[in-house]
Design a protein around this motif. Structure first.
Motif, short mmCIF file in Angstrom:
data_model
loop_
_atom_site.label_atom_id
_atom_site.label_comp_id
_atom_site.label_asym_id
_atom_site.label_seq_id
_atom_site.Cartn_x
_atom_site.Cartn_y
_atom_site.Cartn_z
N GLY A 29 0.81 -1.21 0.00
CA GLY A 29 0.00 0.00 0.00
C GLY A 29 0.84 1.25 0.00
O GLY A 29 1.81 1.38 -0.76
N ASP A 30 0.50 2.17 0.91
CA ASP A 30 1.22 3.45 0.99
C ASP A 30 2.59 3.23 1.64
O ASP A 30 3.05 2.10 1.79
CB ASP A 30 0.39 4.48 1.76
N GLU A 31 3.23 4.30 2.05
CA GLU A 31 4.57 4.20 2.63
C GLU A 31 4.61 3.28 3.85
O GLU A 31 5.64 2.70 4.17
CB GLU A 31 5.10 5.59 2.99
N GLN A 32 3.49 3.16 4.55
CA GLN A 32 3.43 2.29 5.72
C GLN A 32 2.91 0.90 5.35
O GLN A 32 2.76 0.02 6.20
CB GLN A 32 2.50 2.89 6.80
N GLY A 33 2.60 0.71 4.07
CA GLY A 33 2.09 -0.58 3.62
C GLY A 33 0.61 -0.75 3.84
O GLY A 33 0.06 -1.84 3.66
N ASN A 34 -0.09 0.32 4.25
CA ASN A 34 -1.53 0.25 4.51
C ASN A 34 -2.34 0.47 3.23
O ASN A 34 -1.80 0.88 2.21
CB ASN A 34 -1.91 1.28 5.57
N HIS A 35 -3.66 0.23 3.35
CA HIS A 35 -4.59 0.41 2.22
C HIS A 35 -4.20 -0.47 1.03
O HIS A 35 -4.20 -0.02 -0.11
CB HIS A 35 -4.64 1.89 1.80
N SER A 36 -3.84 -1.70 1.33
CA SER A 36 -3.41 -2.63 0.29
C SER A 36 -4.60 -3.07 -0.56
O SER A 36 -5.62 -3.52 -0.05
CB SER A 36 -2.76 -3.86 0.93
N GLU A 37 -4.45 -2.93 -1.88
CA GLU A 37 -5.53 -3.29 -2.81
C GLU A 37 -5.32 -4.69 -3.36
O GLU A 37 -4.21 -5.23 -3.35
CB GLU A 37 -5.57 -2.29 -3.97
N LEU A 38 -6.40 -5.28 -3.87
CA LEU A 38 -6.34 -6.60 -4.48
C LEU A 38 -5.99 -6.49 -5.96
O LEU A 38 -6.49 -5.63 -6.68
CB LEU A 38 -7.69 -7.31 -4.35
N PHE A 39 -5.13 -7.39 -6.40
CA PHE A 39 -4.78 -7.51 -7.82
C PHE A 39 -5.05 -8.94 -8.26
O PHE A 39 -5.20 -9.84 -7.43
CB PHE A 39 -3.31 -7.16 -8.05
N GLY A 40 -5.11 -9.15 -9.57
CA GLY A 40 -5.39 -10.49 -10.06
C GLY A 40 -4.71 -10.82 -11.36
O GLY A 40 -4.39 -9.94 -12.16
N ILE A 41 -4.46 -12.12 -11.56
CA ILE A 41 -3.93 -12.67 -12.81
C ILE A 41 -4.72 -13.93 -13.11
O ILE A 41 -5.03 -14.73 -12.21
CB ILE A 41 -2.42 -13.01 -12.70
N ASN A 42 -5.04 -14.14 -14.38
CA ASN A 42 -5.74 -15.34 -14.81
C ASN A 42 -4.95 -16.58 -14.39
O ASN A 42 -3.74 -16.67 -14.63
CB ASN A 42 -5.91 -15.32 -16.33
N VAL A 43 -5.64 -17.54 -13.75
CA VAL A 43 -4.98 -18.74 -13.27
C VAL A 43 -4.27 -19.49 -14.39
O VAL A 43 -3.23 -20.13 -14.17
CB VAL A 43 -6.01 -19.66 -12.57
N PHE A 44 -4.78 -19.41 -15.61
CA PHE A 44 -4.17 -20.12 -16.72
C PHE A 44 -2.76 -19.61 -17.03
O PHE A 44 -2.00 -20.29 -17.73
CB PHE A 44 -5.04 -20.01 -17.98
N LYS A 45 -2.41 -18.42 -16.54
CA LYS A 45 -1.07 -17.90 -16.77
C LYS A 45 -0.10 -18.30 -15.66
O LYS A 45 1.11 -18.08 -15.80
CB LYS A 45 -1.12 -16.36 -16.87
N ILE A 46 -0.63 -18.85 -14.57
CA ILE A 46 0.20 -19.19 -13.43
C ILE A 46 0.70 -20.63 -13.54
O ILE A 46 -0.10 -21.57 -13.60
CB ILE A 46 -0.58 -19.04 -12.10
N ARG A 47 2.00 -20.81 -13.57
CA ARG A 47 2.55 -22.16 -13.59
C ARG A 47 2.65 -22.73 -12.18
O ARG A 47 2.33 -23.89 -11.95
CB ARG A 47 3.95 -22.16 -14.24
N GLU A 48 3.10 -21.90 -11.26
CA GLU A 48 3.17 -22.33 -9.87
C GLU A 48 3.35 -21.14 -8.95
O GLU A 48 3.72 -20.04 -9.37
CB GLU A 48 4.31 -23.34 -9.65
N ILE A 49 3.06 -21.38 -7.66
CA ILE A 49 3.21 -20.37 -6.62
C ILE A 49 4.15 -20.93 -5.57
O ILE A 49 3.91 -22.01 -5.02
CB ILE A 49 1.85 -20.04 -5.98
N VAL A 50 5.24 -20.22 -5.28
CA VAL A 50 6.24 -20.74 -4.34
C VAL A 50 6.65 -19.65 -3.35
O VAL A 50 6.53 -18.45 -3.63
CB VAL A 50 7.50 -21.26 -5.08
N ALA A 51 7.10 -20.10 -2.17
CA ALA A 51 7.67 -19.16 -1.21
C ALA A 51 8.92 -18.56 -1.84
O ALA A 51 9.64 -19.23 -2.59
CB ALA A 51 8.01 -19.88 0.08
N MET A 52 9.17 -17.29 -1.53
CA MET A 52 10.27 -16.58 -2.18
C MET A 52 11.62 -17.29 -1.94
O MET A 52 12.07 -17.40 -0.80
CB MET A 52 10.34 -15.14 -1.67
#
Length: 319
Positions: A29-52
């Motif tokens: 979000g802002d400088e403090q990380g607040n007011h975080s908005e939702l974003f999205g990507i089509n699942v068909f584009k995602i190969r996998e989700i992993v911890a950094m």
């Protein structure tokens, strides 16, 4: 409980119903990380989700490129998506989304992953005229959750993001790539549909290099409405749609009506049944190619190669 195969089959079958699944995540979000908005990507584009994982910094890398990771023997570039979006993660870059589209594999660093929601494309509105529409292609209206209605998610235009990060990337010469001009029936045009600003610009350059007159639309619904208007005008002059439109070129992921639904609607209508339709998409794989056959599209070509696009259109238009 559904088996993994059942879930895969069910998800794949969504492409024939104007539905899709959106992976929701937060960037910060802002400088403090607040007011975080939702974003999205089509699942068909995602190969996998992993911890950094551990990232290796690359000397001289473009701005917002964190570096590369070695993921099971594949070296993948990691992009700082919060920095690209101009926000600050409150808890850090914790998750890596590995994506495959437009013939490339890359990873996006995000703060957190929320959920996967199933939506109809008519729940997704174009963000063309909204602020920041350069990297946001559309706005999704999400179902009520925990009594909270009216939630929105910004659907990212990942193709635009990648092109923006690599402005000096060598561009192919369109004139050389497409070869000789493509002749079509005088008075006809190519009716094209794509919701991405960058994709539309590339398609327009390609069609111009091919010598093909065109009308560009921004969604499947706009394309369908435009096709009907063209047909009505032609019929009022004692002609048919085939005297005005040579073919339809459509993306798959589009607000209001996706490319599969557009193609199926065209092909199932006696008025347009013989009109060639080519699907031009960053989504690839055998599943999507099978759906291309099911909706009776005349061809499929992956984004974005002017040479491949020219070869495909030449084949379809000249039989």
């Amino acid at each position: 409980m559904k088996s993994v195969q059942q879930e895969v089959d069910e998800r794949s079958n969504l492409t024939g119903t104007n539905k899709f699944e959106l992976l929701l995540f937060r960037l910060g979000g802002d400088e403090q990380g607040n007011h975080s908005e939702l974003f999205g990507i089509n699942v068909f584009k995602i190969r996998e989700i992993v911890a950094m994982p551990e990232i290796t910094t690359v000397a001289g890398a473009p701005k917002h490129v964190l570096g590369v990771v070695n993921l099971r023997g594949q070296i993948i570039q990691v992009l700082d998506l919060p920095a690209i979006a101009g926000v600050k993660p409150k808890t850090g870059l914790n998750i890596m989304l590995v994506t495959e589209f437009a013939r490339t594999t890359q990873a996006f660093a995000v703060e957190s992953v929320e959920e996967i929601v199933r939506l109809d494309w008519n729940q997704v509105m174009s963000a063309e005229n909204s602020a920041g529409s350069g990297m946001v292609t559309s706005i999704a209206r999400l179902p009520e959750q925990d009594g909270v209605a009216g939630r929105l998610a910004q659907v990212l235009d990942v193709e635009t993001i990648l092109r923006t990060l690599n402005p000096n990337e060598e561009r192919e010469s369109f004139d050389q790539a497409v070869g000789s001009k493509i002749a079509i029936k005088p008075g006809t045009v190519v009716l094209a549909a794509d919701d991405s600003v960058v994709a539309r610009a590339l398609i327009e350059q390609g069609l111009e290099a091919m010598g093909l007159p065109f009308i560009m639309t921004k969604s499947g619904k706009e394309c369908w409405d435009g096709l009907n208007k063209i047909a009505a005008a032609a019929e009022a002059e004692g002609r048919t749609v085939y005297d005005r439109v040579a073919m339809v070129l459509t993306d798959l992921e589009m607000p209001e009506m996706d490319g599969f639904t557009l193609t199926r609607t065209i092909k199932s209508n006696n008025r347009f049944a013989n009109l060639p339709v080519v699907i031009h998409s960053s989504l690839s794989g055998t599943t999507n190619e099978e759906h291309v056959k099911n909706v009776r599209a005349d061809a499929y070509v992956a984004k974005f190669s002017a040479e491949d696009l020219s070869r495909t259109l030449r084949k379809v238009l000249h039989g």
